[in-house]
Motif scaffolding. Structure first.
Motif, PDB file in Angstrom:
ATOM      1  N   TYR A  90     -33.563   6.598 -52.253  1.00 46.36           N
ATOM      2  CA  TYR A  90     -34.370   7.921 -51.566  1.00 46.36           C
ATOM      3  C   TYR A  90     -34.304   7.037 -50.088  1.00 46.36           C
ATOM      4  N   THR A  91     -35.479   8.448 -49.119  1.00 42.64           N
ATOM      5  CA  THR A  91     -35.372   7.719 -48.684  1.00 42.64           C
ATOM      6  C   THR A  91     -36.780   7.585 -47.697  1.00 42.64           C
ATOM      7  N   VAL A  92     -36.715   6.864 -46.885  1.00 40.97           N
ATOM      8  CA  VAL A  92     -38.172   6.555 -46.515  1.00 40.97           C
ATOM      9  C   VAL A  92     -38.656   6.517 -45.349  1.00 40.97           C
ATOM     10  N   THR A  93     -39.082   7.495 -44.168  1.00 42.33           N
ATOM     11  CA  THR A  93     -39.262   7.089 -42.770  1.00 42.33           C
ATOM     12  C   THR A  93     -40.919   6.946 -42.869  1.00 42.33           C
ATOM     13  N   ASN A  94     -41.754   6.701 -41.576  1.00 48.58           N
ATOM     14  CA  ASN A  94     -42.738   6.781 -40.657  1.00 48.58           C
ATOM     15  C   ASN A  94     -42.467   7.712 -39.151  1.00 48.58           C
ATOM     16  N   VAL A  95     -41.543   7.909 -38.887  1.00 48.91           N
ATOM     17  CA  VAL A  95     -41.189   8.691 -37.251  1.00 48.91           C
ATOM     18  C   VAL A  95     -41.906   9.776 -37.680  1.00 48.91           C
ATOM     19  N   LYS A  96     -40.896  10.789 -38.953  1.00 43.87           N
ATOM     20  CA  LYS A  96     -41.859  12.148 -38.889  1.00 43.87           C
ATOM     21  C   LYS A  96     -42.239  12.454 -40.316  1.00 43.87           C
ATOM     22  N   GLU A  97     -42.925  13.677 -40.320  1.00 45.50           N
ATOM     23  CA  GLU A  97     -42.103  14.546 -42.193  1.00 45.50           C
ATOM     24  C   GLU A  97     -40.750  14.978 -42.116  1.00 45.50           C
ATOM     25  N   LEU A  98     -40.446  15.137 -42.906  1.00 41.95           N
ATOM     26  CA  LEU A  98     -38.841  16.451 -42.879  1.00 41.95           C
ATOM     27  C   LEU A  98     -39.108  17.520 -42.917  1.00 41.95           C
ATOM     28  N   GLY A  99     -38.252  18.038 -42.311  1.00 37.84           N
ATOM     29  CA  GLY A  99     -38.483  19.393 -42.808  1.00 37.84           C
ATOM     30  C   GLY A  99     -37.157  19.893 -43.519  1.00 37.84           C
ATOM     31  N   GLU A 100     -37.452  21.236 -44.229  1.00 41.46           N
ATOM     32  CA  GLU A 100     -36.539  21.886 -45.020  1.00 41.46           C
ATOM     33  C   GLU A 100     -34.763  21.594 -45.035  1.00 41.46           C
ATOM     34  N   GLU A 101     -35.067  22.007 -43.554  1.00 43.36           N
ATOM     35  CA  GLU A 101     -33.441  21.964 -42.970  1.00 43.36           C
ATOM     36  C   GLU A 101     -32.924  20.362 -43.415  1.00 43.36           C
TER      37      GLU A 101
ATOM     38  N   GLY B 177     -51.104   6.590 -38.885  1.00 44.45           N
ATOM     39  CA  GLY B 177     -52.235   5.841 -39.950  1.00 44.45           C
ATOM     40  C   GLY B 177     -53.732   6.047 -39.879  1.00 44.45           C
ATOM     41  N   ARG B 178     -54.111   5.297 -40.245  1.00 44.13           N
ATOM     42  CA  ARG B 178     -55.484   5.017 -40.478  1.00 44.13           C
ATOM     43  C   ARG B 178     -56.277   3.115 -40.834  1.00 44.13           C
ATOM     44  N   GLY B 179     -57.011   2.713 -40.314  1.00 47.84           N
ATOM     45  CA  GLY B 179     -57.576   1.557 -40.316  1.00 47.84           C
ATOM     46  C   GLY B 179     -56.674   0.475 -40.072  1.00 47.84           C
ATOM     47  N   ASN B 180     -55.854  -0.185 -41.328  1.00 41.77           N
ATOM     48  CA  ASN B 180     -54.730  -1.241 -41.511  1.00 41.77           C
ATOM     49  C   ASN B 180     -53.842  -0.377 -41.718  1.00 41.77           C
ATOM     50  N   LYS B 181     -53.884   0.388 -42.526  1.00 39.51           N
ATOM     51  CA  LYS B 181     -52.291   0.961 -43.337  1.00 39.51           C
ATOM     52  C   LYS B 181     -51.807   1.888 -42.228  1.00 39.51           C
ATOM     53  N   LEU B 182     -49.797   2.308 -42.999  1.00 37.44           N
ATOM     54  CA  LEU B 182     -48.791   2.781 -41.659  1.00 37.44           C
ATOM     55  C   LEU B 182     -49.430   4.541 -42.865  1.00 37.44           C
ATOM     56  N   ARG B 183     -48.824   5.590 -42.188  1.00 36.10           N
ATOM     57  CA  ARG B 183     -48.090   7.008 -43.071  1.00 36.10           C
ATOM     58  C   ARG B 183     -46.785   6.294 -43.216  1.00 36.10           C
ATOM     59  N   PHE B 184     -46.231   7.297 -44.234  1.00 38.31           N
ATOM     60  CA  PHE B 184     -45.120   7.274 -44.621  1.00 38.31           C
ATOM     61  C   PHE B 184     -44.759   8.206 -45.488  1.00 38.31           C
ATOM     62  N   PHE B 185     -43.755   8.662 -44.888  1.00 37.54           N
ATOM     63  CA  PHE B 185     -42.511  10.190 -45.855  1.00 37.54           C
ATOM     64  C   PHE B 185     -41.915   9.831 -46.566  1.00 37.54           C
ATOM     65  N   VAL B 186     -41.814  10.069 -48.424  1.00 37.44           N
ATOM     66  CA  VAL B 186     -40.992   9.190 -48.838  1.00 37.44           C
ATOM     67  C   VAL B 186     -40.490  10.402 -49.865  1.00 37.44           C
ATOM     68  N   LEU B 187     -38.945  10.830 -49.381  1.00 38.70           N
ATOM     69  CA  LEU B 187     -37.874  11.967 -50.188  1.00 38.70           C
ATOM     70  C   LEU B 187     -37.360  11.534 -51.040  1.00 38.70           C
ATOM     71  N   PHE B 188     -37.640  11.446 -52.796  1.00 37.72           N
ATOM     72  CA  PHE B 188     -37.159  11.178 -53.510  1.00 37.72           C
ATOM     73  C   PHE B 188     -36.154  11.954 -54.080  1.00 37.72           C
ATOM     74  N   PHE B 189     -35.197  11.693 -55.566  1.00 35.99           N
ATOM     75  CA  PHE B 189     -34.203  13.106 -55.863  1.00 35.99           C
ATOM     76  C   PHE B 189     -33.812  13.202 -57.153  1.00 35.99           C
ATOM     77  N   SER B 190     -33.610  14.233 -57.959  1.00 34.58           N
ATOM     78  CA  SER B 190     -33.825  13.745 -59.552  1.00 34.58           C
ATOM     79  C   SER B 190     -31.977  13.570 -59.429  1.00 34.58           C
ATOM     80  N   ALA B 191     -31.625  12.585 -61.014  1.00 30.03           N
ATOM     81  CA  ALA B 191     -30.718  12.063 -60.478  1.00 30.03           C
ATOM     82  C   ALA B 191     -29.363  12.869 -61.099  1.00 30.03           C
ATOM     83  N   GLU B 192     -28.240  13.028 -60.572  1.00 29.62           N
ATOM     84  CA  GLU B 192     -27.421  14.558 -60.788  1.00 29.62           C
ATOM     85  C   GLU B 192     -27.668  15.566 -60.344  1.00 29.62           C
TER      86      GLU B 192
END
Length: 247
Positions: free
Chosen positions: A220-231, A134-149
């Protein structure tokens, strides 16, 4: 991040008073766990060093003949000493550490800082660490959104996602570091204040986007563990019924 785990995390932050310390560096969670286990064992088994021990410790730390394990020992010993001089030595080493020691040096530095601030103040010191940092008083998150259908995004939908998130998130003191719209999914890396309910914020922005055709899936998917790879992204999309990731 699973919803129940996220809710527990938010509840803990709301109910906890104290001074928060966020690990800013991206350090694998496994390394963090290894460090804390090692440090806890050291505090139980060894006496904290005093200034008369520092010269010998530094000799081992900077010696080209010292092993990684020996250097880890020195850094952790300095971290548990609760001395300002030890903190300054760790601070200097962390700036110039070799790549294979950077993570351990950063962990030792923050442990030392928390120990010192606990000694010097009456306020509870709370350490928050995630794989993404993170940075300062903020945490970093990775979010993955999907298209509908699983439908490919149209050009206007790409622009809508980019504009809506760029407009809305700064209003909640969030900082977007990267937002990439792919063929059927969106990847976003951003910083958010530790006490912010990011699920509520994301849901609101998605609702705004979906006023223009309902093109974002509600899952959708939210994680603060790591950035998700392609696989990993491809597997998640399959689980959600979206079998093609696109480019």
């Amino acid at each position: 991040m699973q919803r129940d785990m996220f809710n527990q995390f938010q509840k803990l932050l709301k109910e906890t008073d104290g001074d928060f310390h966020i690990l800013e560096q991206r350090i694998p969670v496994e390394t963090q766990m290894e460090y804390f286990k090692y440090s806890d064992h050291l505090r139980k088994e060894a006496s904290p060093p005093n200034e008369s021990d520092y010269e010998l410790l530094l000799t081992d730390l900077y010696s080209p003949f010292s092993t990684l394990e020996e250097k880890k020992y020195v850094l952790s010993m300095l971290a548990i000493s609760k001395e300002v001089k030890a903190y300054r030595l760790l601070e200097k080493y962390a700036r110039d550490a070799m790549p294979d020691m950077v993570d351990w040096a950063c962990m030792a530095l923050i442990e030392s800082r928390i120990a010192l601030e606990t000694e010097l103040s009456d306020e509870k010191q709370i350490y928050i660490s995630t794989g993404l940092g993170g940075r300062g008083n903020k945490l970093r998150f990775f979010v993955l959104f999907f298209s509908a259908e699983g439908k490919p995004f149209l050009e206007y939908q790409n622009r809508t996602v980019e504009k809506e998130f760029a407009f809305a998130l700064p209003q909640y003191d969030c900082e977007i570091e990267r937002l990439t719209v792919r063929e059927r999914h969106v990847e976003m890396l951003f910083l958010a204040p530790i006490r912010l309910n990011i699920k509520t914020v994301i849901d609101r922005v998605m609702d705004e986007c979906n006023q223009y055709g309902g093109f974002l899936a509600r899952t959708y998917t939210v994680t603060n563990v790591k950035e998700l790879g392609e696989e990993e992204i491809a597997n998640i999309m399959k689980e959600n019924g979206n079998h093609q990731t696109g480019n």
